[in-house]
Write an enzyme that holds these catalytic residues in place. Structure first.
Site, short mmCIF file in Angstrom:
data_model
loop_
_atom_site.label_atom_id
_atom_site.label_comp_id
_atom_site.label_asym_id
_atom_site.label_seq_id
_atom_site.Cartn_x
_atom_site.Cartn_y
_atom_site.Cartn_z
N LYS A 206 0.84 -1.20 0.00
CA LYS A 206 0.00 0.00 0.00
C LYS A 206 0.88 1.25 0.00
CE LYS A 206 -3.45 2.43 2.73
NZ LYS A 206 -4.43 2.41 3.79
N GLU A 212 10.54 -4.81 4.47
CA GLU A 212 10.56 -6.24 4.15
C GLU A 212 10.23 -6.45 2.67
OE1 GLU A 212 9.00 -4.80 6.66
OE2 GLU A 212 8.89 -6.07 8.45
N GLY A 267 -4.96 -1.66 4.71
CA GLY A 267 -4.18 -2.81 4.24
C GLY A 267 -4.88 -4.14 4.51
N ARG A 268 -5.42 -4.30 5.71
CA ARG A 268 -6.04 -5.59 6.07
C ARG A 268 -7.43 -5.76 5.48
NH1 ARG A 268 -4.92 -2.28 10.18
NH2 ARG A 268 -6.57 -1.44 11.50
N GLU A 353 -5.17 -6.53 14.52
CA GLU A 353 -4.62 -5.22 14.14
C GLU A 353 -5.72 -4.16 14.22
OE1 GLU A 353 -1.00 -4.67 11.34
OE2 GLU A 353 -2.72 -4.15 10.09
N HIS A 384 -6.77 -33.35 17.13
CA HIS A 384 -5.67 -34.24 17.51
C HIS A 384 -4.46 -33.45 18.01
CE1 HIS A 384 -7.84 -37.67 15.85
NE2 HIS A 384 -8.28 -36.79 14.97
N LYS A 512 9.16 -1.01 14.48
CA LYS A 512 9.77 -0.64 13.20
C LYS A 512 10.85 0.42 13.42
CE LYS A 512 5.65 -1.05 10.23
NZ LYS A 512 4.72 -0.31 9.40
O1 F6P Z 1 3.05 -3.07 9.76
C1 F6P Z 1 1.68 -3.20 9.61
C2 F6P Z 1 1.21 -2.85 8.22
O2 F6P Z 1 1.19 -1.47 8.06
C3 F6P Z 1 -0.13 -3.47 7.92
O3 F6P Z 1 -1.17 -2.72 8.38
C4 F6P Z 1 -0.06 -3.61 6.44
O4 F6P Z 1 -1.03 -4.49 5.96
C5 F6P Z 1 1.36 -4.09 6.28
O5 F6P Z 1 2.08 -3.39 7.24
C6 F6P Z 1 1.95 -3.92 4.92
O6 F6P Z 1 1.96 -2.58 4.52
P1 F6P Z 1 2.15 -2.18 3.02
O7 F6P Z 1 1.05 -2.78 2.22
O8 F6P Z 1 2.12 -0.69 3.01
O9 F6P Z 1 3.49 -2.71 2.58
#
Ligand code: F6P
Length: 548
Positions: A206, A212, A267-268, A353, A384, A512
């Protein structure tokens, strides 16, 4: 906005809970043959049986009153109407616009966003059709066989969960891979099994600033350019999904290959947007639109059904009942549906979240428990593994069971075995087994005397453990869409009642920020001294171990 714990109905519920604590559900069932009818409902092809919860008409009346006191109907309309209900970020919350099929405009700051939404959907259709038909070719002229989605959190969990859930609908000859973790092992293992000539990378972020994702995207890009021998290859093998055009350009992806979404999509909540591109590639745009249609059907139900017959509202209220009045720390989700294997993980982000907050909209400490810990695994496997604790442990674990009436793969009577196990678990949790019942069983098995008495306490099941069951005909794209929207709205309703902002996530920031400083310390040769002794100790131990 107000403190829900001060609502008269909240106080009445506290007293009512004391009365309910004396009652076993098995007696409520014995007393009322219509209990299932009373506490179950159908909407958009999903049956919700919530009769196996510690509830009576009074419970549901008081819980519904809480929703009314929290002015839930206004809150629902505010969300659908594009008001900036995400106040800490000054944003509207309109994932519902992405699946809006009403033909009506949806306004943000006076502008109808529907033409934007339809525009991106049309581009997704053109692109996915081209890839699936073999019209879109890789740099060396070969057809795409593998899709690697690079993203994390909402840019990963939705695509992973839905792609897995709808594997039955996937195009043969196409394979989806997902790389989310900055742990290089995941990317390296993925690159080891794909062919650069036939692989399409989707960089989904987003913000397009998540380290990452960017590190993984850079690694994939370096690999591709090295393998194919030219930068030019990037144009045919990399597309981006983001709200941030500038950063996509800066990364080196042509905006012609960018699929846009907007800051009013959390995002979620973004699976309905271009973040769903890997899903659409795998199952085709028609099926992706079916998923959206299922979400829209649930939206319509949520907006129009009275609160006492409103599925997301009922599930939210039951959650509040368990969480705030019975002190249940967690809420389990057990899909008796292997295709929904990642659904609990998806719901973890959606719920935790969103509602893992401890201050209200006005910045005050909440006076009640908010979001529970969400966990779960598919049944029968869970039986199980951890069901022992759910049946006989000391904790109360309210649970949702999800199961399809029909399998996509009818094999002998295996699906009936699955269904039987699902229903047996909820029955066992509800009824339990009394001391007398256990005694009779042991006597029948030939036990007597001291050995019987010694074993007896271990054979007793307390029962009275709450569960709800969601039953649907088959796991189709439409059903899945409705299920996702159901949980989205459940989480929203709870946030409204707790008076918290379900749409920000400031709690992920601190870690972060600290990671940056720790990373530079790890990369330097100097001994680390500026942190607490534990962090210093761990960082210096890394350096020592690396050097040895
Ligand atoms: O660190 C949490 C977050 O901001 C989430 O809310 C989001 O889905 C995820 O990181 C990834 O963010 P992006 O889509 O901006 O890479």
């Amino acid at each position: 906005m107000s403190d829900c714990t001060q609502f008269p109905a909240w106080k009445e519920l506290r007293d009512h809970k004391r009365d309910m604590a004396k009652i076993q559900m098995r007696f409520l069932f014995a007393e009322d043959p219509k209990r299932f009818k009373r506490f179950s409902m159908d909407a958009v092809g999903i049956l919700l049986d919530y009769s196996k919860n510690r509830i009576t008409n009074t419970t549901m009346r008081l819980l519904t009153q809480i929703a009314l006191d929290a002015e839930l109907p206004n809150a629902i309309e505010a969300m659908f109407g594009g008001e900036k209900i995400n106040r800490t970020e000054g944003r509207a919350v309109l994932h519902t616009a992405l699946r809006n099929q009403s033909g009506n405009p949806v306004l943000v700051d006076g502008e109808d966003v529907m033409p934007l939404v339809r525009g991106v959907l049309a581009r997704m259709r053109a692109f996915t059709d081209a890839v699936r038909s073999g019209e879109w070719l890789g740099h060396t002229g070969k057809r795409i066989t593998d899709i690697v989605n690079i993203g994390i959190g909402g840019s990963d969990l939705g695509p992973v969960m839905v792609t897995q859930a709808l594997t039955y609908y996937a195009q043969a000859g196409l394979k989806a891979h997902f790389v989310s973790n900055v742990d290089p092992s995941q990317m390296m293992e993925t690159l080891a099994v794909v062919n650069p000539e036939t692989t399409l990378f989707i960089v989904a972020s987003k913000t397009f600033s998540t380290p990452e994702t960017l590190l993984n995207a850079q690694a994939a890009r370096r690999w591709l350019v090295k393998q194919l021998g030219t930068e030019k290859a990037v144009a045919k093998h990399f597309v981006a999904v983001s709200t941030n055009t500038k950063k996509v350009q800066a990364f080196g992806i042509d905006t012609a290959n960018m699929f846009e979404f907007w800051d009013w999509v959390g995002g979620r909540y973004s699976i309905w947007s271009a973040v769903g591109l890997p899903v659409a590639l795998m199952i085709g745009m028609d099926n992706f639109e079916e998923l959206q249609a299922g979400g829209y059907a649930m939206d319509e139900h949520f907006r129009s059904a009275p609160l006492e017959k409103n599925m997301p509202v009922i599930m939210a209220l039951l959650g509040i009942w368990h969480n705030d009045f019975w002190n249940a720390d967690s809420h389990a989700v057990f899909p008796y549906d292997q295709y929904l294997g990642r659904f609990p993980a998806y719901l973890q982000q959606l719920d935790m979240e969103s509602n893992g907050k401890s201050v209200t909209f006005d910045g005050k400490q909440v006076h009640c428990q908010t979001g529970p810990i969400i966990w779960g695994e598919p049944g029968c496997n869970g039986q199980h593994a951890f069901f022992q604790l759910v049946h006989q442990g000391t904790r109360l674990v309210p649970a949702d069971f999800l199961v399809a009436v029909e399998s996509h793969h009818p094999v002998e009577h295996q699906h009936e075995v699955l269904l039987s196990n699902c229903f047996a678990q909820t029955k066992a949790l509800m009824r339990g087994k009394t001391r007398d019942e256990a005694r009779v069983e042991l006597i029948r098995a030939g036990m007597t005397g001291d050995s019987l008495e010694a074993l007896l306490p271990h054979k007793v099941f307390p029962g009275n453990r709450p569960s709800s069951t969601l039953l649907y005909r088959k796991l189709t794209p439409r059903t899945l869409g409705s299920l996702i929207a159901l949980y989205e709205h459940k989480v929203f309703v709870q946030g409204v009642i707790w008076n918290i902002n379900s749409f920000d996530q400031w709690g992920v920031e601190l870690g972060k920020q600290l990671a940056g400083a720790i990373e530079s310390g790890l990369l330097s040769d100097e001994r680390v001294t500026e942190h607490d002794s534990s962090t210093n100790g761990l960082m210096n131990a890394c350096k020592r171990m690396r050097a040895s």
